[in-house]
Design an enzyme around this catalytic site. Structure first.
Site, PDB file in Angstrom:
ATOM      1  N   GLU A 117      -2.908   8.795   8.275  1.00 14.96           N
ATOM      2  CA  GLU A 117      -1.454   8.601   8.367  1.00 14.96           C
ATOM      3  C   GLU A 117      -0.872   9.331   9.579  1.00 14.96           C
ATOM      4  OE1 GLU A 117       0.975   6.853   6.573  1.00 14.96           O
ATOM      5  OE2 GLU A 117      -0.584   5.851   5.420  1.00 14.96           O
ATOM      6  N   CYS A 155     -10.936   3.310  -0.526  1.00 11.00           N
ATOM      7  CA  CYS A 155      -9.541   3.586  -0.169  1.00 11.00           C
ATOM      8  C   CYS A 155      -9.281   2.773   1.082  1.00 11.00           C
ATOM      9  CB  CYS A 155      -9.334   5.073   0.099  1.00 11.00           C
ATOM     10  SG  CYS A 155      -7.697   5.451   0.783  1.00 11.00           S
ATOM     11  N   HIS A 196      -7.352   3.153   3.436  1.00  9.57           N
ATOM     12  CA  HIS A 196      -7.153   3.924   4.670  1.00  9.57           C
ATOM     13  C   HIS A 196      -8.485   4.199   5.389  1.00  9.57           C
ATOM     14  CE1 HIS A 196      -3.146   4.864   3.061  1.00  9.57           C
ATOM     15  NE2 HIS A 196      -2.854   5.438   4.213  1.00  9.57           N
ATOM     16  N   ASP A 210       0.866  -1.187   0.000  1.00  5.72           N
ATOM     17  CA  ASP A 210       0.000   0.000   0.000  1.00  5.72           C
ATOM     18  C   ASP A 210       0.903   1.237   0.000  1.00  5.72           C
ATOM     19  OD1 ASP A 210      -2.382   1.618   0.256  1.00  5.72           O
ATOM     20  OD2 ASP A 210      -1.910   1.887   2.371  1.00  5.72           O
ATOM     21  N   SER A 211       0.291   2.394  -0.212  1.00  9.20           N
ATOM     22  CA  SER A 211       1.055   3.638  -0.156  1.00  9.20           C
ATOM     23  C   SER A 211       1.450   3.978   1.286  1.00  9.20           C
ATOM     24  CB  SER A 211       0.201   4.774  -0.701  1.00  9.20           C
ATOM     25  OG  SER A 211      -0.937   4.948   0.120  1.00  9.20           O
ATOM     26  N   CYS A 258      -4.243  -1.311  -2.177  1.00  4.96           N
ATOM     27  CA  CYS A 258      -4.341   0.132  -2.383  1.00  4.96           C
ATOM     28  C   CYS A 258      -5.203   0.316  -3.628  1.00  4.96           C
ATOM     29  CB  CYS A 258      -2.943   0.693  -2.601  1.00  4.96           C
ATOM     30  SG  CYS A 258      -2.916   2.426  -3.085  1.00  4.96           S
TER      31      CYS A 258
HETATM   32  N1  DGL Z   1      -4.772   3.474   0.636  1.00  4.58           N
HETATM   33  C1  DGL Z   1      -4.717   3.889  -0.691  1.00  4.58           C
HETATM   34  C2  DGL Z   1      -5.939   3.554  -1.503  1.00  4.58           C
HETATM   35  O1  DGL Z   1      -6.603   2.589  -1.201  1.00  4.58           O
HETATM   36  C3  DGL Z   1      -4.080   5.153  -1.110  1.00  4.58           C
HETATM   37  C4  DGL Z   1      -4.130   6.360  -0.305  1.00  4.58           C
HETATM   38  C5  DGL Z   1      -3.178   7.409  -0.847  1.00  4.58           C
HETATM   39  O2  DGL Z   1      -1.982   7.143  -0.801  1.00  4.58           O
HETATM   40  O3  DGL Z   1      -3.623   8.451  -1.339  1.00  4.58           O
HETATM   41  O4  DGL Z   1      -6.236   4.200  -2.480  1.00  4.58           O
END
Ligand code: DGL
Length: 272
Positions: A151, A183, A185, A9-10, A72
């Site tokens: 984050e 997302c 997150h 993931d990012s 991600c």
């Molecule tokens: N968690 C990521 C997603 O599902 C990316 C969030 C990001 O880095 O902007 O898109």
């Protein structure tokens, strides 16, 4: 098969998917890599996200993973097909599983999708949902303020409540009965998102269905582990291992995590 499953993931968002894989497949070892130093991916160009996703992938390939989960949505939207075609191991993204989960529960077929700018711009959810059911109506909304909240560990205070309420205000009059957290997150903000949207809206995240697919793929390919102990997972971050450990321990409910900071710009690994 004793090789681990790779999850990328990012940043820390993919832990919401890793947690489900750990729950459904407790004997599988996971190598998790979060590109925290370059998070967020959401506002970046597709080319850049693709390049970074390949770097994450190559890092985990050098650790001999048996399967890759791109946990991600932003990376799945631009890089899944290419990476899947190039690799000989199974590669799974999170968008199709998220779409399936939403279609299982919607009754009025009015589905909302929230995600990063990249994911919403790509229309990847709309395409996935419509490829399964052509008459579904999809309302997408980019929520660029959500990832920085998560984050920084600020995902359950008054600031998070205000930002979520303000951002989602435009979705509340669309008669949605289902909202996809597009997302990885966002499940950390789930209780606030649920309160904002109200009881009539079912909130869906892709972790559970993604983990179920991981389990089916490993089973059909004869790749499930024979191990009967609980493995020690390995966590890698390109950012601060201290911040990563704090949020990851809290989210996973585990005290001591094996977290290392790494550089991934080149194909070969180098520990900082
Ligand atoms: N968690 C990521 C997603 O599902 C990316 C969030 C990001 O880095 O902007 O898109």
């Amino acid at each position: 098969m004793e090789q681990p499953i790779g999850v990328i993931d990012s940043g820390i968002g993919g832990l919401t998917v890793a947690k489900e894989i750990m729950r459904q497949l407790p004997h599988e070892k996971i190598l998790y890599l979060g590109d925290t130093a370059r998070c967020p991916y959401g506002p970046r160009t597709g080319e850049e996200v693709k390049k970074f996703t390949w770097q994450l992938t190559n890092f985990l390939l050098s650790k001999n993973i048996k399967m890759l989960v791109i946990a991600c949505n932003t990376a799945t939207a631009v890089a899944l097909e290419e990476i899947r075609q190039e690799l000989s191991i199974p590669v799974l993204g999170v968008i199709y599983p998220g779409a399936i989960s939403a279609l299982k529960v919607t009754e009025n077929y009015k589905i909302g999708v929230i995600g990063t700018e990249g994911t919403i711009k790509s229309k990847a959810y709309e395409i996935a949902l419509r490829s399964i059911n052509g008459s579904v109506s999809v309302s997408g909304l980019a929520c660029p303020k959500f990832v920085p909240l998560v984050e920084s560990g600020e995902y359950d205070g008054p600031v998070a409540r205000r930002v979520v309420a303000e951002t989602l205000a435009t979705l509340t009059n669309k008669e949605l009965d289902t909202l996809i957290l597009g997302c990885t997150h966002y499940p950390l903000l789930e209780s606030i998102i649920k309160k904002t949207m109200g009881n009539a809206v079912k909130v869906i995240s892709s972790g559970e269905e993604t983990a179920r697919e991981v389990s089916s793929i490993l089973y059909y390919k004869g790749l499930l582990t024979n191990n009967s102990t609980i493995p020690e997972h390995e966590y890698y971050t390109t950012g601060s291992s201290r911040i990563f450990s704090r949020i990851a321990s809290q989210w996973l409910g585990k005290k001591m995590l094996n977290v290392q900071t790494v550089r991934i710009e080149s194909k070969t690994e180098s520990l900082l």
